[in-house]
Design a protein around this motif. Structure first.
Motif, PDB file in Angstrom:
ATOM      1  N   LEU A 101       0.802  -1.220   0.000  1.00  0.00           N
ATOM      2  CA  LEU A 101       0.000   0.000   0.000  1.00  0.00           C
ATOM      3  C   LEU A 101       0.837   1.272   0.000  1.00  0.00           C
ATOM      4  O   LEU A 101       0.357   2.339  -0.390  1.00  0.00           O
ATOM      5  CB  LEU A 101      -0.938   0.008   1.207  1.00  0.00           C
ATOM      6  CG  LEU A 101      -2.042  -1.058   1.189  1.00  0.00           C
ATOM      7  CD1 LEU A 101      -2.708  -1.151   2.560  1.00  0.00           C
ATOM      8  CD2 LEU A 101      -3.072  -0.733   0.120  1.00  0.00           C
ATOM      9  N   GLY A 102       2.072   1.193   0.472  1.00  0.00           N
ATOM     10  CA  GLY A 102       2.934   2.369   0.490  1.00  0.00           C
ATOM     11  C   GLY A 102       2.803   3.214   1.738  1.00  0.00           C
ATOM     12  O   GLY A 102       3.273   4.344   1.771  1.00  0.00           O
ATOM     13  N   TYR A 103       2.176   2.687   2.788  1.00  0.00           N
ATOM     14  CA  TYR A 103       2.093   3.413   4.054  1.00  0.00           C
ATOM     15  C   TYR A 103       1.968   2.398   5.192  1.00  0.00           C
ATOM     16  O   TYR A 103       1.615   1.233   4.982  1.00  0.00           O
ATOM     17  CB  TYR A 103       0.922   4.395   4.076  1.00  0.00           C
ATOM     18  CG  TYR A 103      -0.426   3.814   3.731  1.00  0.00           C
ATOM     19  CD1 TYR A 103      -1.204   3.142   4.675  1.00  0.00           C
ATOM     20  CD2 TYR A 103      -0.940   3.927   2.440  1.00  0.00           C
ATOM     21  CE1 TYR A 103      -2.435   2.617   4.355  1.00  0.00           C
ATOM     22  CE2 TYR A 103      -2.174   3.400   2.109  1.00  0.00           C
ATOM     23  CZ  TYR A 103      -2.920   2.751   3.074  1.00  0.00           C
ATOM     24  OH  TYR A 103      -4.140   2.219   2.756  1.00  0.00           O
ATOM     25  N   ARG A 104       2.264   2.844   6.401  1.00  0.00           N
ATOM     26  CA  ARG A 104       2.260   1.959   7.563  1.00  0.00           C
ATOM     27  C   ARG A 104       0.853   1.463   7.869  1.00  0.00           C
ATOM     28  O   ARG A 104      -0.107   2.238   7.828  1.00  0.00           O
ATOM     29  CB  ARG A 104       2.839   2.687   8.786  1.00  0.00           C
ATOM     30  CG  ARG A 104       2.951   1.825  10.032  1.00  0.00           C
ATOM     31  CD  ARG A 104       3.536   2.614  11.191  1.00  0.00           C
ATOM     32  NE  ARG A 104       3.554   1.836  12.401  1.00  0.00           N
ATOM     33  CZ  ARG A 104       2.519   1.699  13.233  1.00  0.00           C
ATOM     34  NH1 ARG A 104       1.378   2.324  12.961  1.00  0.00           N
ATOM     35  NH2 ARG A 104       2.613   0.961  14.327  1.00  0.00           N
ATOM     36  N   VAL A 105       0.746   0.178   8.181  1.00  0.00           N
ATOM     37  CA  VAL A 105      -0.528  -0.431   8.541  1.00  0.00           C
ATOM     38  C   VAL A 105      -0.441  -0.910   9.985  1.00  0.00           C
ATOM     39  O   VAL A 105       0.477  -1.655  10.347  1.00  0.00           O
ATOM     40  CB  VAL A 105      -0.853  -1.613   7.600  1.00  0.00           C
ATOM     41  CG1 VAL A 105      -2.101  -2.361   8.073  1.00  0.00           C
ATOM     42  CG2 VAL A 105      -1.034  -1.113   6.169  1.00  0.00           C
ATOM     43  N   ASP A 106      -1.376  -0.467  10.822  1.00  0.00           N
ATOM     44  CA  ASP A 106      -1.360  -0.819  12.234  1.00  0.00           C
ATOM     45  C   ASP A 106      -1.699  -2.299  12.419  1.00  0.00           C
ATOM     46  O   ASP A 106      -2.720  -2.785  11.922  1.00  0.00           O
ATOM     47  CB  ASP A 106      -2.376   0.048  12.995  1.00  0.00           C
ATOM     48  CG  ASP A 106      -2.372  -0.250  14.480  1.00  0.00           C
ATOM     49  OD1 ASP A 106      -1.460   0.228  15.174  1.00  0.00           O
ATOM     50  OD2 ASP A 106      -3.282  -0.976  14.940  1.00  0.00           O
ATOM     51  N   THR A 107      -0.851  -3.002  13.167  1.00  0.00           N
ATOM     52  CA  THR A 107      -1.005  -4.449  13.335  1.00  0.00           C
ATOM     53  C   THR A 107      -2.290  -4.805  14.066  1.00  0.00           C
ATOM     54  O   THR A 107      -3.020  -5.729  13.665  1.00  0.00           O
ATOM     55  CB  THR A 107       0.208  -5.014  14.095  1.00  0.00           C
ATOM     56  OG1 THR A 107       1.400  -4.751  13.349  1.00  0.00           O
ATOM     57  CG2 THR A 107       0.072  -6.517  14.281  1.00  0.00           C
ATOM     58  N   THR A 108      -2.588  -4.094  15.140  1.00  0.00           N
ATOM     59  CA  THR A 108      -3.778  -4.405  15.934  1.00  0.00           C
ATOM     60  C   THR A 108      -5.054  -4.211  15.118  1.00  0.00           C
ATOM     61  O   THR A 108      -5.958  -5.058  15.133  1.00  0.00           O
ATOM     62  CB  THR A 108      -3.819  -3.535  17.200  1.00  0.00           C
ATOM     63  OG1 THR A 108      -2.620  -3.757  17.965  1.00  0.00           O
ATOM     64  CG2 THR A 108      -5.036  -3.861  18.046  1.00  0.00           C
ATOM     65  N   LYS A 120      -6.743   3.533   1.007  1.00  0.00           N
ATOM     66  CA  LYS A 120      -6.062   4.568   0.233  1.00  0.00           C
ATOM     67  C   LYS A 120      -5.191   3.907  -0.830  1.00  0.00           C
ATOM     68  O   LYS A 120      -4.650   2.820  -0.628  1.00  0.00           O
ATOM     69  CB  LYS A 120      -5.176   5.414   1.161  1.00  0.00           C
ATOM     70  CG  LYS A 120      -5.939   6.237   2.167  1.00  0.00           C
ATOM     71  CD  LYS A 120      -4.981   7.149   2.933  1.00  0.00           C
ATOM     72  CE  LYS A 120      -4.051   6.369   3.805  1.00  0.00           C
ATOM     73  NZ  LYS A 120      -3.154   7.243   4.606  1.00  0.00           N
ATOM     74  N   PRO A 121      -5.034   4.556  -1.994  1.00  0.00           N
ATOM     75  CA  PRO A 121      -4.140   4.010  -3.019  1.00  0.00           C
ATOM     76  C   PRO A 121      -2.693   4.134  -2.573  1.00  0.00           C
ATOM     77  O   PRO A 121      -2.381   4.796  -1.583  1.00  0.00           O
ATOM     78  CB  PRO A 121      -4.420   4.911  -4.228  1.00  0.00           C
ATOM     79  CG  PRO A 121      -4.872   6.194  -3.641  1.00  0.00           C
ATOM     80  CD  PRO A 121      -5.662   5.825  -2.410  1.00  0.00           C
ATOM     81  N   PRO A 122      -1.744   3.474  -3.280  1.00  0.00           N
ATOM     82  CA  PRO A 122      -0.327   3.581  -2.926  1.00  0.00           C
ATOM     83  C   PRO A 122       0.132   5.029  -2.923  1.00  0.00           C
ATOM     84  O   PRO A 122      -0.325   5.858  -3.721  1.00  0.00           O
ATOM     85  CB  PRO A 122       0.373   2.779  -4.015  1.00  0.00           C
ATOM     86  CG  PRO A 122      -0.681   1.904  -4.588  1.00  0.00           C
ATOM     87  CD  PRO A 122      -1.970   2.643  -4.448  1.00  0.00           C
ATOM     88  N   MET A 123       1.054   5.327  -2.051  1.00  0.00           N
ATOM     89  CA  MET A 123       1.618   6.684  -1.982  1.00  0.00           C
ATOM     90  C   MET A 123       2.617   6.876  -3.110  1.00  0.00           C
ATOM     91  O   MET A 123       3.215   5.942  -3.579  1.00  0.00           O
ATOM     92  CB  MET A 123       2.282   6.905  -0.632  1.00  0.00           C
ATOM     93  CG  MET A 123       1.304   6.855   0.544  1.00  0.00           C
ATOM     94  SD  MET A 123       2.110   7.002   2.140  1.00  0.00           S
ATOM     95  CE  MET A 123       2.781   8.657   2.002  1.00  0.00           C
TER      96      MET A 123
END
Length: 225
Positions: A166-173, A222-225
């Motif tokens: 995705l190109g951005y951080r994804v929260d694990t929880t 969201k689309p890739p950054m």
């Protein structure tokens, strides 16, 4: 008129210089002065398009661990390549992050974010961009990440796979909550290795299905950054 099959094959791989997971695409070229191209070739006389794509990846790239392949777009601009008019039927392919690949000379994995349009031949930059946006969209409403992830994983590892694509951080929880609620991932009852910082061994998960299915037709990311 000529019809070619081109494959946008993605794998999440550790990238230099920091070793962080990054979305990478498979590229090749005939010599070191030519621009990079997507793997592909002419459609076989007795094959459909997807069979041709898988055959070319196996024969030319020695890539035989494609966990998912789907038709992407048809690129048919009259001047997209010089010479004979060539229509490209393109495919999106995904390789799990733990699948080893032994590429032939002239082929390599390239971090998508590091590529410039000038590095690529013809309209291949646009084809890669179309593939990345298709992947990002399907991460929202399907279980397509099964084709990028290892067979068993800690959720922190899976969030890195999502983040790379995705190109951005994804929260694990949050990711665990969403995927568990949709029945996408299941606990295996196994524990992984403790990380370098110590602490308790992480629980390992797996995808409930190894085939594409819609999990939330109204979800969007969201689309890739």
């Amino acid at each position: 008129m000529r019809v070619e099959v081109l494959c946008v094959v993605f794998q999440v791989r550790e990238a230099e210089p920091d070793g962080a997971p990054a979305l990478s695409v498979l590229l090749t070229h005939g010599d070191h002065t030519a621009p990079w191209t997507l793997p592909g070739g002419d459609i076989g006389d007795d094959e459909d398009l997807s069979v041709t794509g898988l055959r070319l990846l196996a024969e030319k790239m020695d890539v035989r661990t494609v966990a998912h392949l789907e038709q992407l777009e048809v690129f048919s601009a009259p001047d997209r390549v010089p010479g004979v008019r060539t229509i490209a039927s393109t495919y999106l392919g995904l390789v799990p992050s733990d699948a080893a690949t032994d590429l032939p000379s002239g082929a390599a994995w390239h971090r998508v974010d590091d590529l410039e349009a000038d590095d690529l031949a013809f309209d291949h930059a646009a084809i890669i961009e179309a593939g990345r946006h298709r992947l990002a969209a399907k991460l929202s409403y399907t279980n397509i990440a099964f084709a990028l992830a290892p067979s068993r994983f800690a959720m922190s590892e899976l969030s890195e796979v999502y983040g790379a694509a995705l190109g951005y951080r994804v929260d694990t929880t949050n990711l665990l909550r969403i995927l568990s609620r949709r029945g996408v991932v299941v606990a295996t009852g196994l524990l992984g290795r403790t990380g370098r910082s110590g602490g308790r061994p992480p629980s390992l998960y797996a995808f409930a299905d190894k085939a594409l299915r819609v999990t939330d037709e109204f979800a969007t990311l969201k689309p890739p950054m």
